[in-house]
Design an enzyme around this catalytic site. Structure first.
Site, PDB file in Angstrom:
ATOM      1  N   CYS A  60       0.932  -1.455   0.027  1.00 60.50           N
ATOM      2  CA  CYS A  60      -0.174  -0.560  -0.021  1.00 60.50           C
ATOM      3  C   CYS A  60       0.378   1.018   0.432  1.00 60.50           C
ATOM      4  CB  CYS A  60      -0.633  -0.197   1.389  1.00 60.50           C
ATOM      5  SG  CYS A  60      -2.180  -1.316   1.034  1.00 60.50           S
ATOM      6  N   ARG A  85       5.172   0.112  -5.633  1.00 60.34           N
ATOM      7  CA  ARG A  85       5.097  -0.758  -4.750  1.00 60.34           C
ATOM      8  C   ARG A  85       4.366  -1.953  -4.854  1.00 60.34           C
ATOM      9  NH1 ARG A  85       6.994   2.770  -0.157  1.00 60.34           N
ATOM     10  NH2 ARG A  85       5.032   1.283   1.413  1.00 60.34           N
ATOM     11  N   TRP A  92      -2.581  -2.867  -1.938  1.00 57.21           N
ATOM     12  CA  TRP A  92      -2.785  -4.514  -2.097  1.00 57.21           C
ATOM     13  C   TRP A  92      -3.156  -5.175  -1.251  1.00 57.21           C
ATOM     14  CZ3 TRP A  92       0.535  -8.672  -0.583  1.00 57.21           C
ATOM     15  CH2 TRP A  92       0.840  -9.489  -0.879  1.00 57.21           C
ATOM     16  N   ASN A 125      -2.237   1.723   5.281  1.00 55.14           N
ATOM     17  CA  ASN A 125      -0.839   1.014   5.101  1.00 55.14           C
ATOM     18  C   ASN A 125      -0.333   0.065   6.576  1.00 55.14           C
ATOM     19  OD1 ASN A 125       1.583   0.058   3.774  1.00 55.14           O
ATOM     20  ND2 ASN A 125       3.165   1.298   4.433  1.00 55.14           N
ATOM     21  N   GLY A 126      -0.397  -0.595   6.178  1.00 52.88           N
ATOM     22  CA  GLY A 126      -0.051  -1.824   7.782  1.00 52.88           C
ATOM     23  C   GLY A 126      -1.353  -2.859   7.761  1.00 52.88           C
ATOM     24  N   GLU A 143      20.474 -15.801  -6.941  1.00 55.50           N
ATOM     25  CA  GLU A 143      20.356 -14.285  -7.482  1.00 55.50           C
ATOM     26  C   GLU A 143      19.948 -14.077  -8.300  1.00 55.50           C
ATOM     27  OE1 GLU A 143      19.096 -12.167  -5.969  1.00 55.50           O
ATOM     28  OE2 GLU A 143      19.104 -10.053  -7.512  1.00 55.50           O
ATOM     29  N   GLU A 165      11.521 -14.516 -11.257  1.00 55.04           N
ATOM     30  CA  GLU A 165      10.678 -13.562 -10.682  1.00 55.04           C
ATOM     31  C   GLU A 165      10.131 -12.598 -11.993  1.00 55.04           C
ATOM     32  OE1 GLU A 165      11.652 -10.002  -8.126  1.00 55.04           O
ATOM     33  OE2 GLU A 165      13.222 -10.288  -8.433  1.00 55.04           O
ATOM     34  N   HIS A 185      23.495 -35.658  -6.340  1.00 56.53           N
ATOM     35  CA  HIS A 185      22.757 -36.310  -5.857  1.00 56.53           C
ATOM     36  C   HIS A 185      21.245 -36.382  -5.514  1.00 56.53           C
ATOM     37  CE1 HIS A 185      26.503 -36.403  -3.872  1.00 56.53           C
ATOM     38  NE2 HIS A 185      26.475 -35.229  -3.796  1.00 56.53           N
ATOM     39  N   LYS A 195       7.560  -4.281  -4.298  1.00 49.92           N
ATOM     40  CA  LYS A 195       8.552  -3.922  -4.139  1.00 49.92           C
ATOM     41  C   LYS A 195       8.603  -3.803  -3.224  1.00 49.92           C
ATOM     42  CE  LYS A 195      12.425  -2.103  -5.393  1.00 49.92           C
ATOM     43  NZ  LYS A 195      12.980  -2.952  -6.301  1.00 49.92           N
TER      44      LYS A 195
HETATM   45  O1  M6R Z   1      13.032  -3.616   0.569  1.00 51.36           O
HETATM   46  P1  M6R Z   1      14.409  -5.214   1.065  1.00 51.36           P
HETATM   47  O2  M6R Z   1      15.519  -5.292   0.151  1.00 51.36           O
HETATM   48  O3  M6R Z   1      13.972  -5.560   2.030  1.00 51.36           O
HETATM   49  O4  M6R Z   1      13.515  -6.629  -0.427  1.00 51.36           O
HETATM   50  C1  M6R Z   1      13.321  -7.804  -0.063  1.00 51.36           C
HETATM   51  C2  M6R Z   1      13.416  -9.334  -0.602  1.00 51.36           C
HETATM   52  O5  M6R Z   1      11.409  -8.315  -0.174  1.00 51.36           O
HETATM   53  C3  M6R Z   1      13.540  -8.398  -2.146  1.00 51.36           C
HETATM   54  O6  M6R Z   1      14.989  -8.353  -2.675  1.00 51.36           O
HETATM   55  C4  M6R Z   1      13.103  -9.313  -3.358  1.00 51.36           C
HETATM   56  O7  M6R Z   1      13.212 -10.840  -3.184  1.00 51.36           O
HETATM   57  C5  M6R Z   1      13.429  -8.383  -5.034  1.00 51.36           C
HETATM   58  N1  M6R Z   1      12.155  -8.670  -5.834  1.00 51.36           N
HETATM   59  C6  M6R Z   1      13.705  -9.252  -5.771  1.00 51.36           C
HETATM   60  O8  M6R Z   1      14.029  -8.638  -6.768  1.00 51.36           O
END
Ligand code: M6R
Length: 603
Positions: free
Chosen positions: A2, A27, A74, A98-99, A478, A485, A501, A598
């Site tokens: 949100c 976001r 959201w 938000n929350g 990573e 994603e 394995h 985000k």
């Molecule tokens: O804002 P943050 O770095 O704490 O967020 C952590 C994860 O949500 C964030 O890195 C997420 O995995 C990304 N979408 C990856 O690209």
């Protein structure tokens, strides 16, 4: 997740709110709405709908008024629907939230509104609660009474029908920032939405209420005592905010990496040695600890895995890396000698924040690596190192990750030097290697067409595997997350030796396997692992450090030649590009992948 925006001043609020909501879109959201005080009707009027801010923009063209609040939702409590969108109005009170309000059902029963509300949200209950306490004279007192009853996390933007041009902002954990100029005063969930109005801003302190009109901002704590928030200065160029010439923010952010990694590093080097004096980090945390716990989520956690490799190798201090969401439920071993390092781009991730609070309560020393200034995680930590990545808009994290890794190199050098694990010459040599990273990344970026060509081989894949050894393995974790994603291709990263394995059973004819080879001491073993998958029919795409290429290995992309321990950043850049091209060539919304937000402010 949100997002909140608010404005009161001399201009039309609608335009400012819609613009702010568009800036908050990144976001992640599923519906949006605004509420603006209408002087003709003498009340706050709400317009809201599920779907894009674009729809809301069209619906609100005629809305007039100089004060208002807006929201991108959201969904957490209740489906995605117009009714569940914010703002919510109850009696004289209109509110955005938000929350999460944990005890909303109990409050609804207590104040007799259960079953009588228009939405299924936890947020509407708060509007009803404040309305119950509001007797028409002092909104602040009503808010302060209400927050005593609420359990949970919240940032609120509130308006009252009989206080035409005043907006109220409340904060308990979830962030709210505020700035003003000659045209009025602005609030938002993050500075991204209002940074263009002023370079000076403040983060509403936790557990406080702000009463805001065009001329004045009055902040009090939850006991009514006046407080003066700390003024911050925006340190990025807001003019550079758009996508510039790029079709997606992700590409722009990948391309910015040499610059922002350079900034993150250079501002912390003095006389060829690492320094955190400008971050005001207390050196004692590096010498007094005998164990380190990294806590983070997703990409930020992967940065921690690189940090573990570096710190254990160069400082000989044991490091564990923890998923924030699991941390406090796993009986973690914490004592006064534990240094907890939290890593977060947004500084808002609630799992990381809660884990940090838990570790602090057990007596750990704390340090956070954060991108967003003044964020909750930064505020909660005893020490903070800010990455200089600038705003990261694409959901898929790229430049935030590589600057987090850059900070881990600096921490490693500082800690090793302070603990006498490196002498001055060795620390300077380490820094010299570190300084080569921006050029190495630039070299990968310049040859991105080659990566684009290689990415075509993944366009129709449903599954892919990635294999690497040593420090290449976390890089591939990573890389694999990036591919999943944004391209929706199932991908798994494996430490190459582990594949046999079990998982090697999944390698059949033409299964794409991405192999990374940057570590000199692991060449022989990694090559035999590559052959193992090739002999089972895998179609390999190999990324090999230039000086390690030999006649026995087909190299698809030659990575720049810097020394072993510094390869993760140039390697991951190539992987980011690979994922990016697959996603954009598939015609997907690279910046806003499905189901993702985000900023993750729910547990
Ligand atoms: O804002 P943050 O770095 O704490 O967020 C952590 C994860 O949500 C964030 O890195 C997420 O995995 C990304 N979408 C990856 O690209």
């Amino acid at each position: 997740m949100c997002g909140i925006i608010g404005y009161t001043g001399y201009s039309q609020a609608r335009d400012i709110l819609i613009k702010g909501l568009k800036a908050l879109e990144y976001r992640g959201y599923d519906s949006a709405g605004i509420a603006v005080y209408n002087p003709n009707y003498k009340e706050v009027l709400v317009t809201k709908c599920s779907g894009r801010v674009e729809n809301l923009d069209t619906k609100t063209k005629e809305v007039r008024g100089v004060a208002g609040i807006g929201h991108t939702r959201w969904a957490t409590h209740g489906e995605v629907s117009d009714a569940n969108s914010h703002p919510h109005k109850f009696g004289d009170v209109t509110l955005v939230h938000n929350g999460i309000i944990e005890n909303y059902a109990a409050i609804a029963n207590q104040i007799g509104v259960a079953g009588k509300l228009k939405s299924q949200t936890d947020s509407e209950v708060v509007a009803a609660l404040i309305d119950k306490y509001y007797n028409g004279s002092n909104p602040k007192e009503a808010i302060i009474e209400a927050v005593k009853d609420i359990t949970g996390t919240y940032a609120l933007g509130i308006m009252f029908d009989d206080k035409p041009n005043t907006i109220y902002a409340v904060r308990n954990v979830s962030p709210i920032v505020c700035c003003s100029n000659e045209d009025g005063t602005y609030i938002a969930s993050d500075i991204q939405a209002i940074g263009e109005y002023s370079k000076k801003y403040f983060v509403l302190p936790e557990f406080s209420v702000a009463e805001i009109n065009a001329e004045r901002i009055n902040v009090v704590d939850f006991h009514g005592n006046k407080i003066e928030p700390k003024i911050l200065t925006l340190d990025w160029d807001i003019k550079n905010n758009g996508k510039c010439q790029y079709p997606f923010y992700m590409e722009k952010e990948i391309m910015e990496q040499p610059l922002v990694i350079g900034k993150t590093i250079e501002s912390r080097i003095k006389d060829n040695l690492p320094t955190f004096v400008y971050d005001a980090v207390n050196d004692n945390i590096f010498t007094d600890c005998d164990n380190i716990t990294v806590i983070a989520c997703g990409t930020a956690m992967h940065a921690g895995l690189i940090g573990k490799h570096l710190i254990e190798k160069f400082c000989q201090v044991p490091v564990t890396v923890n998923m924030a969401s699991e941390y406090m439920y796993a009986q973690p071993i914490i004592n006064k000698k534990t240094l907890v390092i939290c890593v977060s781009q947004s500084g808002e991730t609630i799992d990381t924040l809660e884990a940090l609070k838990y570790a602090k309560s057990k007596g750990a020393m704390t340090l956070s690596i954060v991108n967003v200034r003044g964020s909750a995680i930064a505020g909660e930590s005893d020490n903070v190192i800010y990455t200089n990545a600038g705003p990261e808009i694409a959901v898929a994290s790229t430049k935030a990750y590589t600057t987090q890794v850059a900070v881990f190199y600096l921490i490693t050098a500082a800690m090793a030097y302070l603990r006498n694990a490196m002498n001055k010459a060795q620390a300077a040599k380490f820094i010299e290697q570190l300084r080569k990273i921006p050029d190495a990344v630039d070299d990968v970026l310049k040859r991105r067409k080659d990566i684009h060509r290689l990415s075509k081989g993944l366009l129709t894949a449903e599954h892919t595997f990635m294999i690497g050894r040593g420090i290449d393995y976390p890089t591939l974790l990573e890389a694999s997350l990036k591919l999943k994603e944004i391209s929706y291709i199932h991908s798994e990263a494996f430490a190459s030796g582990e594949l046999k394995h079990g998982t090697i059973a999944l390698i059949t004819d033409s299964t794409p396997v991405i192999a990374l080879l940057t570590q000199e001491h692991l060449v022989r073993k990694q090559m035999s692992n590559i052959r193992e998958v090739q002999s089972r029919g895998a179609r390999t795409i190999t990324f090999v450090r230039k000086s390690l290429i030999n006649e026995d290995i087909k190299c698809d992309f030659a990575l720049p030649d810097i020394s072993d321990d510094f390869m993760p950043i140039p390697s991951v850049t190539a992987m980011q590009l690979l994922a990016y091209y697959v996603s954009s060539d598939k015609g997907l919304d690279v910046d806003k992948p499905r189901n993702l937000a985000k900023v993750v402010t729910v547990e």
